[in-house]
Design a protein around this motif. Structure first.
Motif, PDB file in Angstrom:
ATOM      1  N   VAL A  97      45.102  83.052  99.074  1.00 41.30           N
ATOM      2  CA  VAL A  97      45.720  84.325  99.460  1.00 41.30           C
ATOM      3  C   VAL A  97      46.457  84.928  98.257  1.00 41.30           C
ATOM      4  CG1 VAL A  97      47.384  85.450 100.998  1.00 41.30           C
ATOM      5  CG2 VAL A  97      45.878  83.669 101.889  1.00 41.30           C
ATOM      6  N   ASN A  98      47.095  84.087  97.469  1.00 34.43           N
ATOM      7  CA  ASN A  98      47.774  84.579  96.260  1.00 34.43           C
ATOM      8  C   ASN A  98      46.803  85.270  95.309  1.00 34.43           C
ATOM      9  OD1 ASN A  98      50.568  84.280  96.322  1.00 34.43           O
ATOM     10  ND2 ASN A  98      50.414  82.061  95.987  1.00 34.43           N
ATOM     11  N   ASP A  99      45.559  84.808  95.280  1.00 34.77           N
ATOM     12  CA  ASP A  99      44.545  85.399  94.399  1.00 34.77           C
ATOM     13  C   ASP A  99      43.814  86.574  95.047  1.00 34.77           C
ATOM     14  OD1 ASP A  99      45.078  83.679  92.390  1.00 34.77           O
ATOM     15  OD2 ASP A  99      43.504  82.227  92.926  1.00 34.77           O
ATOM     16  N   THR A 100      44.195  86.921  96.266  1.00 38.52           N
ATOM     17  CA  THR A 100      43.476  87.968  96.994  1.00 38.52           C
ATOM     18  C   THR A 100      44.202  89.307  96.858  1.00 38.52           C
ATOM     19  OG1 THR A 100      42.650  86.347  98.571  1.00 38.52           O
ATOM     20  CG2 THR A 100      42.587  88.643  99.272  1.00 38.52           C
ATOM     21  N   LYS A 101      43.433  90.325  96.427  1.00 47.15           N
ATOM     22  CA  LYS A 101      44.072  91.638  96.223  1.00 47.15           C
ATOM     23  C   LYS A 101      44.104  92.448  97.513  1.00 47.15           C
ATOM     24  CE  LYS A 101      43.273  92.024  91.304  1.00 47.15           C
ATOM     25  NZ  LYS A 101      42.499  90.764  91.117  1.00 47.15           N
ATOM     26  N   GLY A 102      43.109  92.250  98.355  1.00 44.72           N
ATOM     27  CA  GLY A 102      43.033  93.036  99.584  1.00 44.72           C
ATOM     28  C   GLY A 102      43.392  92.216 100.810  1.00 44.72           C
ATOM     29  N   LEU A 103      42.684  92.498 101.871  1.00 44.81           N
ATOM     30  CA  LEU A 103      42.941  91.824 103.144  1.00 44.81           C
ATOM     31  C   LEU A 103      42.454  90.370 103.093  1.00 44.81           C
ATOM     32  CD1 LEU A 103      43.767  92.175 106.192  1.00 44.81           C
ATOM     33  CD2 LEU A 103      41.382  92.789 106.630  1.00 44.81           C
ATOM     34  N   ALA A 104      43.292  89.453 103.548  1.00 41.49           N
ATOM     35  CA  ALA A 104      42.846  88.065 103.711  1.00 41.49           C
ATOM     36  C   ALA A 104      42.447  87.885 105.171  1.00 41.49           C
ATOM     37  CB  ALA A 104      43.954  87.100 103.331  1.00 41.49           C
ATOM     38  N   ILE A 105      41.227  87.406 105.376  1.00 44.26           N
ATOM     39  CA  ILE A 105      40.724  87.229 106.740  1.00 44.26           C
ATOM     40  C   ILE A 105      40.516  85.731 106.948  1.00 44.26           C
ATOM     41  CG2 ILE A 105      38.904  87.885 108.388  1.00 44.26           C
ATOM     42  CD1 ILE A 105      38.223  90.175 106.366  1.00 44.26           C
ATOM     43  N   CYS A 106      40.794  85.242 108.153  1.00 50.59           N
ATOM     44  CA  CYS A 106      40.601  83.800 108.348  1.00 50.59           C
ATOM     45  C   CYS A 106      40.066  83.503 109.742  1.00 50.59           C
ATOM     46  CB  CYS A 106      41.915  83.063 108.142  1.00 50.59           C
ATOM     47  SG  CYS A 106      43.203  83.511 109.301  1.00 50.59           S
ATOM     48  N   GLY A 107      39.387  82.367 109.842  1.00 47.92           N
ATOM     49  CA  GLY A 107      38.922  81.886 111.142  1.00 47.92           C
ATOM     50  C   GLY A 107      39.359  80.439 111.281  1.00 47.92           C
ATOM     51  N   TYR A 108      39.941  80.097 112.413  1.00 44.62           N
ATOM     52  CA  TYR A 108      40.315  78.699 112.683  1.00 44.62           C
ATOM     53  C   TYR A 108      40.248  78.464 114.184  1.00 44.62           C
ATOM     54  CZ  TYR A 108      44.943  80.959 113.277  1.00 44.62           C
ATOM     55  OH  TYR A 108      45.973  81.786 113.647  1.00 44.62           O
ATOM     56  N   PRO A 109      40.264  77.178 114.620  1.00 43.01           N
ATOM     57  CA  PRO A 109      40.141  76.912 116.062  1.00 43.01           C
ATOM     58  C   PRO A 109      41.281  77.579 116.814  1.00 43.01           C
ATOM     59  CG  PRO A 109      39.947  74.878 114.791  1.00 43.01           C
ATOM     60  CD  PRO A 109      40.416  75.935 113.842  1.00 43.01           C
ATOM     61  N   ILE A 157      52.579  79.458 107.715  1.00 44.88           N
ATOM     62  CA  ILE A 157      53.398  79.091 106.552  1.00 44.88           C
ATOM     63  C   ILE A 157      52.829  79.734 105.287  1.00 44.88           C
ATOM     64  CG2 ILE A 157      54.146  77.143 105.103  1.00 44.88           C
ATOM     65  CD1 ILE A 157      54.151  75.477 107.782  1.00 44.88           C
ATOM     66  N   ALA A 158      51.483  79.691 105.158  1.00 45.09           N
ATOM     67  CA  ALA A 158      50.851  80.326 103.992  1.00 45.09           C
ATOM     68  C   ALA A 158      51.161  81.823 103.964  1.00 45.09           C
ATOM     69  CB  ALA A 158      49.351  80.092 104.013  1.00 45.09           C
ATOM     70  N   ALA A 159      51.195  82.459 105.128  1.00 49.44           N
ATOM     71  CA  ALA A 159      51.499  83.894 105.201  1.00 49.44           C
ATOM     72  C   ALA A 159      52.931  84.152 104.741  1.00 49.44           C
ATOM     73  CB  ALA A 159      51.294  84.405 106.630  1.00 49.44           C
ATOM     74  N   LYS A 160      53.838  83.339 105.234  1.00 55.12           N
ATOM     75  CA  LYS A 160      55.250  83.469 104.858  1.00 55.12           C
ATOM     76  C   LYS A 160      55.416  83.328 103.340  1.00 55.12           C
ATOM     77  CE  LYS A 160      58.877  81.317 107.386  1.00 55.12           C
ATOM     78  NZ  LYS A 160      59.247  80.365 108.427  1.00 55.12           N
ATOM     79  N   ASN A 161      54.759  82.304 102.779  1.00 57.36           N
ATOM     80  CA  ASN A 161      54.915  82.027 101.348  1.00 57.36           C
ATOM     81  C   ASN A 161      54.226  83.049 100.453  1.00 57.36           C
ATOM     82  OD1 ASN A 161      56.387  79.832 102.072  1.00 57.36           O
ATOM     83  ND2 ASN A 161      54.758  78.337 101.712  1.00 57.36           N
ATOM     84  N   THR A 162      53.355  83.871 101.034  1.00 56.64           N
ATOM     85  CA  THR A 162      52.683  84.884 100.220  1.00 56.64           C
ATOM     86  C   THR A 162      53.157  86.294 100.605  1.00 56.64           C
ATOM     87  OG1 THR A 162      50.840  84.877 101.792  1.00 56.64           O
ATOM     88  CG2 THR A 162      50.578  83.508  99.829  1.00 56.64           C
ATOM     89  N   ASN A 163      54.254  86.340 101.356  1.00 59.53           N
ATOM     90  CA  ASN A 163      54.827  87.614 101.802  1.00 59.53           C
ATOM     91  C   ASN A 163      53.849  88.483 102.582  1.00 59.53           C
ATOM     92  OD1 ASN A 163      57.467  87.319 100.787  1.00 59.53           O
ATOM     93  ND2 ASN A 163      56.645  87.638  98.714  1.00 59.53           N
ATOM     94  N   ARG A 164      53.088  87.838 103.421  1.00 61.15           N
ATOM     95  CA  ARG A 164      52.193  88.599 104.302  1.00 61.15           C
ATOM     96  C   ARG A 164      52.549  88.284 105.743  1.00 61.15           C
ATOM     97  NH1 ARG A 164      46.313  89.776 102.113  1.00 61.15           N
ATOM     98  NH2 ARG A 164      46.631  89.578  99.870  1.00 61.15           N
ATOM     99  N   TYR A 165      52.018  89.093 106.644  1.00 66.58           N
ATOM    100  CA  TYR A 165      52.148  88.790 108.059  1.00 66.58           C
ATOM    101  C   TYR A 165      50.893  88.051 108.489  1.00 66.58           C
ATOM    102  CZ  TYR A 165      55.628  92.544 108.094  1.00 66.58           C
ATOM    103  OH  TYR A 165      56.703  93.335 107.848  1.00 66.58           O
TER     104      TYR A 165
END
Ligand SMILES: [Zn+2]
Length: 493
Positions: free
Chosen positions: A262-274, A286-294
């Protein structure tokens, strides 16, 4: 004499259905579906037939034929009157994964179901956001006399019966007639998983459920193994899903790897998980918090978080659905009124565009839709399940978007096809280049060989039965008294 009959879950991954008999007590440990067995006969469009479901399931050997155990509205079609005295004193659930609990809706509503609070909430999520009947049985195929005196067909909630759900507390022993049950929490890829130690007249039996040492609750698994070691076990039913694999990443590795991407992503980060794995949601949260994203979750996950936050015993374990780092994605409703000219319809119509359980989220302060995401794409990690890829059509990811897939890798043809399909969507929107691989970051809910050996050694059980595995040769290598059981086979203690 105490015996266990294995109606599933042996020489197979999943489909656990273990019938334990001890004096006058009969328990069913888990009542799950085996994908491989059902898949031999049924598919999405070729199912057991409505009122004839039990006939079909018995014919294909998918459910054990036991009187008094099944819901009356189905049972009467197979020559049971439905009201027979049942020998089943209860169903003990290790957890709410479908390979352990999917057949619960077939049970008669007065059979007690013993499960953790978390499992209950997850089953409620299935019921409320879908059409399942885990907690409430909706009697089907009933006739009644209507006001005009004519015979009518009763449908839906008119004839709903709540099941007898008995939640247990971790580490707090309870009894089901002659059997004392110790529910011991273990680490796995869904919340509320419990292994059991059963103290019966003829000795003690351990059931590992599904477990691992590489998640957020590793200490729980350690304690369970320790407890087995102290319990002088006569028999251990030990899972072995990934017994042939070595070394695993940890859930914490998932968290950091996601953060790096996510830190290396300039645009939207999209994810899929169970969708129901709240520990995985935590990794992305936690990753969102640490990268200042929602972290943008869908309504089903928001509903699950709401249930967990509202329940006294699970409150605070996971983020609340209104956490400041979470946004709730309002998908397009069935009429698609979300972005239509509001002068042409009333506010009421917009709500009517959503199912009852979805409506409250429309008023949440942190509700957003595709227009909010479009405005500032690098503000978000957007959860997009394989079943809601259409949301990408609204969002239209800009250049610089990325997709992180945090789901199990395909292990059969059908899954491979599904994955190809998902890939096509991301190629279409330019998130992925043709022939490029996406970021696959996942750890399994099951321990590898080294971990399972640790369970076997630490438990120090006199006898071992491999369950939830197709590789009992490893258990045999690591224990001198392994009994391999065939489907429907019985073992005496
Ligand atoms: Zn599981």
């Amino acid at each position: 004499m105490t015996s266990i009959t294995f109606h599933g879950g042996v020489n197979d991954i999943g489909g656990n259905k273990f019938l334990v008999k001890d004096k006058d007590t009969t328990l069913l440990m888990d009542f799950g579906m085996s994908f491989s067995e059902e898949g031999q006969f049924f598919t999405q469009f070729l199912n057991a037939r409505g009122s004839n479901a039990l006939t079909d399931m018995f014919e294909m050997g998918l459910l054990p034929k036991i009187k008094g155990m099944y819901r009356r509205d189905y049972a009467k079609h197979v020559g049971f009157d439905g009201n027979e005295e049942t020998e089943i004193d209860g169903v003990l659930l290790t957890h709410a994964h479908v390979d352990h609990c999917a057949y619960v809706p077939y049970l008669r509503e007065d059979i007690p179901i013993y499960c953790s609070e978390e499992s209950k909430l997850i089953m409620q999520n299935f019921d409320d956001t879908g059409n399942d009947e885990y907690l409430t049985q909706k009697e089907k195929f009933q006739f009644y006399k209507n006001k005009k005196g004519e015979v009518s067909r009763a449908t839906g909630d008119k004839v709903a019966y709540p099941r007898k759900i008995k939640t247990f507390e971790s580490n707090k022993e309870f009894s089901i007639d002659s059997i004392r049950v110790e529910p011991l929490p273990v680490d796995h890829s869904i919340s509320g998983v419990h292994a059991f130690i059963l103290h019966t007249t003829d000795g003690s039996i351990g059931n590992t459920a599904d477990l691992r040492f590489h998640g957020r609750r590793k200490d729980d698994t350690e304690k369970f193994v320790e407890r087995c070691g102290e319990s002088d076990l006569d028999l251990l039913l030990c899972e072995g899903t990934r017994v042939d694999k070595d070394s695993s990443l940890t859930e914490y590795d998932v968290e950091t790897k996601v953060e790096d991407i996510v830190n290396d992503t300039k645009g939207l980060a999209i994810c899929g998980y169970p969708i129901r794995d709240l520990d995985r949601l935590m990794s992305f949260f936690i990753a969102a918090k640490n990268t200042n994203r929602y972290l943008v979750i869908d309504m089903k996950q928001a509903y699950l978080l709401k249930l967990f936050t509202e329940s006294e015993s699970t409150k605070g374990k996971y983020p609340s659905p209104v956490d400041k780092n979470i946004k709730i994605y309002i998908q397009r409703g069935s009429w698609g009124l979300l972005d239509k000219n509001k002068d042409k319809f009333s506010e009421k119509q917009l709500y009517a565009d959503y199912a009852t359980w979805q409506r409250p989220f429309l008023d949440y302060p942190n509700a957003i839709d595709y227009r909010d995401i479009q405005k500032k794409q690098n503000d978000y990690i957007f959860f997009c399940s394989d079943f809601r890829l259409q949301d990408l059509i609204d969002i239209k990811p800009d250049e610089g978007a990325t997709y992180i897939r945090s789901l199990t890798e395909p292990f059969d043809f059908e899954m491979e096809h599904k994955v190809d399909q998902v890939k096509n969507w991301f190629i279409h929107f330019g998130v992925l280049k043709k022939d490029e691989n996406w970021h696959q970051i996942h750890v399994s809910g099951h321990g590898d060989g080294t971990q399972i050996k640790k369970v076997i050694d630490g438990s120090n059980s006199k006898k071992l039965i491999p369950i939830h595995t197709q590789h009992d040769e490893y258990h045999k290598k690591w224990h001198s008294n392994v009994v391999s059981v065939k489907q429907h086979g019985s073992v005496d203690l």
